[in-house]
Design a protein around this motif. Structure first.
Motif, PDB file in Angstrom:
ATOM      1  N   THR A   1     -35.530 -99.041 -41.620  1.00  0.00           N
ATOM      2  CA  THR A   1     -34.833 -98.136 -42.526  1.00  0.00           C
ATOM      3  C   THR A   1     -34.370 -96.886 -41.795  1.00  0.00           C
ATOM      4  OG1 THR A   1     -36.143 -98.929 -44.403  1.00  0.00           O
ATOM      5  CG2 THR A   1     -35.052 -96.817 -44.666  1.00  0.00           C
ATOM      6  N   LEU A   2     -35.259 -96.301 -40.976  1.00  0.00           N
ATOM      7  CA  LEU A   2     -34.897 -95.103 -40.219  1.00  0.00           C
ATOM      8  C   LEU A   2     -33.759 -95.382 -39.252  1.00  0.00           C
ATOM      9  CD1 LEU A   2     -35.486 -92.154 -39.440  1.00  0.00           C
ATOM     10  CD2 LEU A   2     -37.171 -93.006 -37.808  1.00  0.00           C
ATOM     11  N   GLY A   3     -33.837 -96.501 -38.533  1.00  0.00           N
ATOM     12  CA  GLY A   3     -32.774 -96.837 -37.600  1.00  0.00           C
ATOM     13  C   GLY A   3     -31.435 -97.015 -38.289  1.00  0.00           C
ATOM     14  N   LEU A   4     -31.436 -97.686 -39.427  1.00  0.00           N
ATOM     15  CA  LEU A   4     -30.199 -97.871 -40.187  1.00  0.00           C
ATOM     16  C   LEU A   4     -29.655 -96.544 -40.691  1.00  0.00           C
ATOM     17  CD1 LEU A   4     -31.178-101.056 -42.232  1.00  0.00           C
ATOM     18  CD2 LEU A   4     -29.301-100.914 -40.586  1.00  0.00           C
ATOM     19  N   ALA A   5     -30.549 -95.655 -41.144  1.00  0.00           N
ATOM     20  CA  ALA A   5     -30.112 -94.360 -41.659  1.00  0.00           C
ATOM     21  C   ALA A   5     -29.505 -93.504 -40.554  1.00  0.00           C
ATOM     22  CB  ALA A   5     -31.285 -93.640 -42.323  1.00  0.00           C
ATOM     23  N   ILE A   6     -30.153 -93.464 -39.391  1.00  0.00           N
ATOM     24  CA  ILE A   6     -29.629 -92.688 -38.272  1.00  0.00           C
ATOM     25  C   ILE A   6     -28.286 -93.230 -37.815  1.00  0.00           C
ATOM     26  CG2 ILE A   6     -30.004 -92.159 -35.823  1.00  0.00           C
ATOM     27  CD1 ILE A   6     -32.987 -91.872 -36.471  1.00  0.00           C
ATOM     28  N   ALA A   7     -28.146 -94.555 -37.828  1.00  0.00           N
ATOM     29  CA  ALA A   7     -26.889 -95.182 -37.418  1.00  0.00           C
ATOM     30  C   ALA A   7     -25.799 -95.064 -38.481  1.00  0.00           C
ATOM     31  CB  ALA A   7     -27.134 -96.660 -37.087  1.00  0.00           C
ATOM     32  N   GLY A   8     -26.134 -94.474 -39.617  1.00  0.00           N
ATOM     33  CA  GLY A   8     -25.149 -94.285 -40.678  1.00  0.00           C
ATOM     34  C   GLY A   8     -24.889 -95.514 -41.513  1.00  0.00           C
ATOM     35  N   LYS A   9     -25.846 -96.445 -41.535  1.00  0.00           N
ATOM     36  CA  LYS A   9     -25.645 -97.703 -42.239  1.00  0.00           C
ATOM     37  C   LYS A   9     -26.409 -97.791 -43.551  1.00  0.00           C
ATOM     38  CE  LYS A   9     -24.731-100.116 -37.885  1.00  0.00           C
ATOM     39  NZ  LYS A   9     -23.308-100.390 -38.127  1.00  0.00           N
ATOM     40  N   VAL A  10     -27.164 -96.756 -43.878  1.00  0.00           N
ATOM     41  CA  VAL A  10     -27.814 -96.676 -45.179  1.00  0.00           C
ATOM     42  C   VAL A  10     -27.916 -95.195 -45.533  1.00  0.00           C
ATOM     43  CG1 VAL A  10     -30.154 -96.633 -44.226  1.00  0.00           C
ATOM     44  CG2 VAL A  10     -29.808 -97.367 -46.570  1.00  0.00           C
TER      45      VAL A  10
END
Length: 249
Positions: free
Chosen positions: A70-79
């Motif tokens: 979840t954190l990785g997706l959020a940082i990448a702008g995907k969530v």
């Protein structure tokens, strides 16, 4: 997807993940089971299939099942960042529920086991050689491989709702399972490869406060921060890399 649905589906998927994952460790560890002494390969394959089952069931929410993902997706702008607390809530609750369900399945085996003092390892991870900085490095690298594969492998993308389309879409969630198996078999030796904060913390909470295992040992809170912080750092670094690399956009 609305926040309530995210919490529910993440809870269900993570509970299945933890139930099957801790279940295979219980099957190998406890006596009076058909899988006793099945070995490391049985455990790593079991955890891989647990990921596949949990993720497939939680597809509606994007099947993160892991705060590091979840954190990785959020940082990448995907969530959306506004949705991340709901993912984390469902994941932690699912980790606790899955551990309780595992105990229910193996209740009789726990009752007749001669070494319940050392049963924490069924539910949570521990290092073979205890050294906080190096144990942390191990968890960072293992989780970076997992989240990096999700974000950077060919075909990786995500909808604005946070639902990842994993690399090699023909394999789908099976691809993630293979990566988890590979991490377990190659990088899991030092710490037991948590690579997921709630996979470790949820069962550890259940072990400490909810599971009535006679003669159980300490929940080892002194180590508990490493399988939380390490995976979050690894997932965050993978998210930053995905944000920077043109091929990941």
């Amino acid at each position: 997807m609305n926040p309530g649905s995210i919490v529910l589906w993440e809870l269900i998927g993570t509970a299945i993940l933890v139930l099957l994952g801790t279940g295979v460790v219980a099957n190998v560890t406890l006596t009076k089971t058909y899988g006793h002494a099945g070995g490391t390969l049985m455990v790593t394959f079991g955890w891989g299939f647990a990921v596949f089952a949990g993720a497939s069931m939680a597809n509606a929410s994007g099947a993160h099942l892991n705060p590091a993902v979840t954190l990785g997706l959020a940082i990448a702008g995907k969530v959306a960042w506004s949705l991340t607390p709901f993912y984390l809530l469902g994941q932690l609750a699912g980790g606790i529920v899955g551990a309780v369900l595992c105990w229910l399945v193996y209740k009789l085996q726990f009752d007749t086991y001669a070494d319940n003092e050392h049963t924490l390892g069924i539910f949570s991870t521990a290092p073979n050689v205890r050294n906080a900085p190096w144990n942390l490095v191990t968890e960072i690298i293992g989780t970076f491989v997992l989240v990096g594969w999700i974000l950077l492998s060919p075909g990786a993308a995500a909808t604005t709702g946070g639902v990842p389309h994993f690399g090699n879409s023909a394999l789908g969630y099976a691809g993630v399972s293979f990566v988890v198996m590979g991490i377990g078999q190659s990088l899991g030796g030092p710490t037991g490869y948590a690579i997921n904060p709630v996979r470790d913390l949820g069962p550890r909470i259940a072990y400490a406060f909810l599971l009535p295992i006679k003669g159980k040992g300490s929940p080892d809170w002194g180590y508990s921060w490493i399988p939380v912080v390490g995976p979050l750092i690894g997932g965050g670094l993978a998210g930053l890399l995905a944000l920077i690399l043109p091929s990941a956009t």
